[in-house]
Write an enzyme that holds these catalytic residues in place. Sequence first.
Site, PDB file in Angstrom:
ATOM      1  N   CYS A 180      -0.904  -2.558   8.736  1.00 26.74           N
ATOM      2  CA  CYS A 180      -0.516  -1.689   9.847  1.00 26.74           C
ATOM      3  C   CYS A 180      -0.874  -0.261   9.451  1.00 26.74           C
ATOM      4  O   CYS A 180      -1.058   0.051   8.276  1.00 26.74           O
ATOM      5  CB  CYS A 180       0.970  -1.818  10.157  1.00 26.74           C
ATOM      6  SG  CYS A 180       2.084  -1.347   8.816  1.00 26.74           S
ATOM      7  N   HIS A 222       2.687   1.154  -2.439  1.00 24.22           N
ATOM      8  CA  HIS A 222       1.801   1.430  -1.307  1.00 24.22           C
ATOM      9  C   HIS A 222       1.189   2.829  -1.424  1.00 24.22           C
ATOM     10  O   HIS A 222       1.605   3.753  -0.729  1.00 24.22           O
ATOM     11  CB  HIS A 222       2.621   1.291  -0.021  1.00 24.22           C
ATOM     12  CG  HIS A 222       1.851   1.440   1.257  1.00 24.22           C
ATOM     13  ND1 HIS A 222       0.472   1.431   1.331  1.00 24.22           N
ATOM     14  CD2 HIS A 222       2.284   1.599   2.543  1.00 24.22           C
ATOM     15  CE1 HIS A 222       0.097   1.590   2.590  1.00 24.22           C
ATOM     16  NE2 HIS A 222       1.177   1.695   3.339  1.00 24.22           N
ATOM     17  N   CYS A 276      -3.036   4.325   6.434  1.00 26.58           N
ATOM     18  CA  CYS A 276      -2.831   3.162   5.556  1.00 26.58           C
ATOM     19  C   CYS A 276      -4.003   2.190   5.563  1.00 26.58           C
ATOM     20  O   CYS A 276      -4.124   1.359   4.658  1.00 26.58           O
ATOM     21  CB  CYS A 276      -1.563   2.418   5.961  1.00 26.58           C
ATOM     22  SG  CYS A 276      -0.168   3.488   6.308  1.00 26.58           S
TER      23      CYS A 276
END
Length: 393
Positions: free
Chosen positions: A379, A349, A88
Amino acid sequence: MTDVVIVSAARTAVGKFGGSLAKIPAPELGAVVIKAALERAGVKPEQVSEVIMGQVLTAGSGQNPARQAAIKAGLPAMVPAMTINKVCGSGLKAVMLAANAIMAGDAEIVVAGGQENMSAAPHVLPGSRDGFRMGDAKLVDTMIVDGLWDVYNQYHMGITAENVAKEYGITREAQDEFAVGSQNKAEAAQKAGKFDEEIVPVLIPQRKGDPVAFKTDEFVRQGATLDSMSGLKPAFDKAGTVTAANASGLNDGAAAVVVMSAAKAKELGLTPLATIKSYANAGVDPKVMGMGPVPASKRALSRAEWTPQDLDLMEINEAFAAQALAVHQQMGWDTSKVNVNGGAIAIGHPIGASGCRILVTLLHEMKRRDAKKGLASLCIGGGMGVALAVERK
């Protein structure tokens, strides 16, 4: 030390899983934003030293998807490119690597960002190269195993959010309220046209007629209410609190920025959007990977000689409401300055792109508000965090 600046920032609208961008390969999405970022900066393709793009789900994408994106964007073959995977954090780590290269004198102008098409991630058949003599074979979903699965504890990212909720006392009600807030803010921002400047349209080919321009985030829920969310069942643990509505989505999209030294920007007559003040990486227990922004943000703020209270605006990625709330709790910053136009729970996302997507959104909102100090942080699956601080003069 060399001052490094960002002179332009662009992103695609974010597509929902199986939605408008599902048939557009990640390198093509990357090409759209690379080309747009350069055009917005007024930088010629041949002036670029390197392209660095994050992409997590690369199975079946072909060699070096960042290189594909650069070539498709019209950059000459002499310009090298690198694909990076920090899950991510990939899109933001790409920007950090661009800054590294410029500060070291290895590059003058770098295009950095991320690209992802989660809808197009293939299923694979492990062991099939040697054939199967008998019995069943199992297809493996690369989107889950390469993007959403904690390899150390053998469970989904959603369970790490459940772990955070338990450890930090984050209730289901608090998560749902946070998620509704994210959706409502994103809906309001869309209606006010706040994303229009940062989004570059993607032309979607049609079976008949002209291509259609995709330019609106399609994951945002219109008219989201607490009642509509509170009835959903937990998604990962029957006795848990994390649902599909208080977690981020599975999405497609891309984002890019043009990075150079302040001296180079002055030479070219360009006005920076912001200076990269500091950045940091950190590790945490994979079981609570959502807490990664805490040590990363603290480290980045320390290097900038700032406190959380100095920040005018923040984009802190919302992988899950549970971890976002716990991060805010631990950092003690002013939450009215965080994700003011909604976050990943509403916008989406696309994992390899999100790091740069939140930076692009941060930069444009800082310009709109004349904010001086900003922070982007995410994160990372596997137990890490990234954070990058920017400053406008």
